[in-house]
Every structure is written in C-alpha cells, then in structure tokens.
Scaffold this motif. Structure first.
Motif, PDB file in Angstrom:
ATOM      1  N   LEU A  20     119.320 -43.189  64.802  1.00 31.49           N
ATOM      2  CA  LEU A  20     121.042 -43.267  64.895  1.00 31.49           C
ATOM      3  C   LEU A  20     121.206 -45.290  65.549  1.00 31.49           C
ATOM      4  O   LEU A  20     120.563 -45.264  66.028  1.00 31.49           O
ATOM      5  N   ARG A  21     121.635 -45.562  64.316  1.00 36.27           N
ATOM      6  CA  ARG A  21     122.844 -46.609  64.529  1.00 36.27           C
ATOM      7  C   ARG A  21     124.245 -47.136  64.666  1.00 36.27           C
ATOM      8  O   ARG A  21     124.549 -46.741  63.332  1.00 36.27           O
ATOM      9  N   LEU A  22     123.999 -47.603  65.778  1.00 42.42           N
ATOM     10  CA  LEU A  22     126.172 -47.681  65.878  1.00 42.42           C
ATOM     11  C   LEU A  22     126.242 -49.050  65.988  1.00 42.42           C
ATOM     12  O   LEU A  22     125.865 -49.237  67.052  1.00 42.42           O
ATOM     13  N   LEU A  75     128.396 -45.885  62.020  1.00 42.93           N
ATOM     14  CA  LEU A  75     126.957 -45.109  62.097  1.00 42.93           C
ATOM     15  C   LEU A  75     126.176 -45.583  61.059  1.00 42.93           C
ATOM     16  O   LEU A  75     126.973 -44.789  60.060  1.00 42.93           O
ATOM     17  N   ILE A  76     124.861 -45.552  61.449  1.00 44.68           N
ATOM     18  CA  ILE A  76     123.904 -45.236  60.716  1.00 44.68           C
ATOM     19  C   ILE A  76     122.599 -43.863  60.433  1.00 44.68           C
ATOM     20  O   ILE A  76     122.279 -44.540  61.650  1.00 44.68           O
ATOM     21  N   LYS A  77     123.148 -43.031  59.931  1.00 42.10           N
ATOM     22  CA  LYS A  77     121.779 -41.368  59.812  1.00 42.10           C
ATOM     23  C   LYS A  77     120.654 -42.321  59.393  1.00 42.10           C
ATOM     24  O   LYS A  77     121.376 -42.344  58.570  1.00 42.10           O
ATOM     25  N   GLU A  78     119.791 -42.607  60.571  1.00 44.22           N
ATOM     26  CA  GLU A  78     118.553 -43.298  59.354  1.00 44.22           C
ATOM     27  C   GLU A  78     117.582 -42.442  59.240  1.00 44.22           C
ATOM     28  O   GLU A  78     116.745 -42.158  58.239  1.00 44.22           O
ATOM     29  N   GLU A  79     117.457 -41.719  60.117  1.00 43.29           N
ATOM     30  CA  GLU A  79     116.472 -40.082  59.807  1.00 43.29           C
ATOM     31  C   GLU A  79     117.448 -38.646  60.362  1.00 43.29           C
ATOM     32  O   GLU A  79     117.430 -39.380  61.614  1.00 43.29           O
ATOM     33  N   PRO A  80     116.883 -38.204  60.506  1.00 47.56           N
ATOM     34  CA  PRO A  80     115.833 -37.219  58.818  1.00 47.56           C
ATOM     35  C   PRO A  80     116.722 -37.499  58.003  1.00 47.56           C
ATOM     36  O   PRO A  80     117.856 -38.096  57.874  1.00 47.56           O
ATOM     37  N   LEU A  81     116.082 -38.022  56.958  1.00 44.77           N
ATOM     38  CA  LEU A  81     116.437 -38.073  55.566  1.00 44.77           C
ATOM     39  C   LEU A  81     118.002 -36.910  54.930  1.00 44.77           C
ATOM     40  O   LEU A  81     117.553 -35.871  55.711  1.00 44.77           O
ATOM     41  N   ARG A  84     122.691 -40.747  56.210  1.00 47.59           N
ATOM     42  CA  ARG A  84     123.977 -40.829  55.487  1.00 47.59           C
ATOM     43  C   ARG A  84     124.804 -41.865  56.641  1.00 47.59           C
ATOM     44  O   ARG A  84     124.315 -43.008  57.962  1.00 47.59           O
ATOM     45  N   ILE A  85     126.031 -42.563  56.290  1.00 50.26           N
ATOM     46  CA  ILE A  85     126.967 -43.767  56.457  1.00 50.26           C
ATOM     47  C   ILE A  85     128.717 -43.124  57.062  1.00 50.26           C
ATOM     48  O   ILE A  85     128.872 -41.958  56.493  1.00 50.26           O
ATOM     49  N   LEU A  86     128.871 -43.290  58.408  1.00 51.17           N
ATOM     50  CA  LEU A  86     130.041 -42.743  58.710  1.00 51.17           C
ATOM     51  C   LEU A  86     130.702 -43.746  59.636  1.00 51.17           C
ATOM     52  O   LEU A  86     130.062 -44.472  60.138  1.00 51.17           O
ATOM     53  N   GLY A  99     127.816 -35.322  58.858  1.00 48.15           N
ATOM     54  CA  GLY A  99     126.423 -36.438  58.522  1.00 48.15           C
ATOM     55  C   GLY A  99     125.652 -35.787  59.089  1.00 48.15           C
ATOM     56  O   GLY A  99     125.135 -37.042  58.396  1.00 48.15           O
ATOM     57  N   LEU A 100     125.231 -35.973  60.175  1.00 52.60           N
ATOM     58  CA  LEU A 100     124.691 -35.535  60.955  1.00 52.60           C
ATOM     59  C   LEU A 100     123.410 -34.921  60.367  1.00 52.60           C
ATOM     60  O   LEU A 100     122.382 -34.367  60.886  1.00 52.60           O
ATOM     61  N   SER A 101     124.399 -33.752  59.296  1.00 52.31           N
ATOM     62  CA  SER A 101     123.450 -32.561  58.821  1.00 52.31           C
ATOM     63  C   SER A 101     123.689 -31.346  60.008  1.00 52.31           C
ATOM     64  O   SER A 101     122.220 -30.324  59.682  1.00 52.31           O
TER      65      SER A 101
END
Length: 108
Positions: A20-22, A75-81, A84-86, A99-101
């Motif tokens: 995750l990248r915030l 917030l960008i969820k890079e992995e797992p695919l 997603r962007i929140l 968003g994080l599945s």
C-alpha cells in the motif's frame, strides 16, 4: 455503488501480502486521520501481512507526479491485484475494506 467481492476472490486473497502507498499533503488533519484510519484497519485485518509506505507529496513531489496524484489523501493498493485507488480520509471502513478486497466485519 458498493464493490462486491466474491467468496472465491476473498479466499484467494487470504494470506497474501498487501503493498500500500498512501499519499498525503503535509501534516494536515485529513492526512493524520487517513494515516490513523488506515493503520487501524490494517492492524485489525492484515496484521503482519502489509507494507505501508506514506508519501508526503510536499517532500516528494516527483512521486506524486509520476503516479498522477491529483488529490490527497490518496491510497493506492498495488498488491494483491487488482490495483485500487481510494481518495479521502479513509474514515468509511466499509469502503476501505472493499477497496482492499477484504470482507466487511460482521456482527457476532
């Protein structure tokens, strides 16, 4: 519109590492709230299975430009695919979990 996550998809994500990248903009109340909310959710649901990188766009503007960040907090969820962007202070647990599945918490 809520994001629906199938049981099969949730099962495939169980045990996966999250990257995750915030992106934040300084030490503003919204940025602090987003960091606090995300850490709370990650510790409760992904304890030991996540990597969180907090990026202050004032300190690293090139990263924001490279990733086309136009609003903060993002917030960008890079992995797992899938990726997603929140956007926002991440105060809506249901939306962050979707968003994080991750499945929403259910009352016992």
């Amino acid at each position: 519109m809520a994001i629906q996550i199938s049981r099969k998809r949730r099962a495939s994500l169980k045990g996966k590492q999250y990257k995750l990248r915030l992106y934040t903009s300084g030490y503003t109340p919204r940025s602090v709230r987003a960091i606090r909310n995300l850490k709370r959710i990650c510790e409760a649901r992904l304890h030991g299975r996540y990597q969180l990188l907090v990026i202050d766009i004032y300190q690293q503007p090139g990263l924001a430009q490279d990733n086309q960040i136009v609003a903060t907090p993002t917030l960008i969820k890079e992995e797992p695919l899938p990726r997603r962007i929140l956007i926002g202070d991440l105060s809506r647990d249901d939306r962050v979990l979707a968003g994080l599945s991750l499945a929403p918490l259910t009352a016992a």
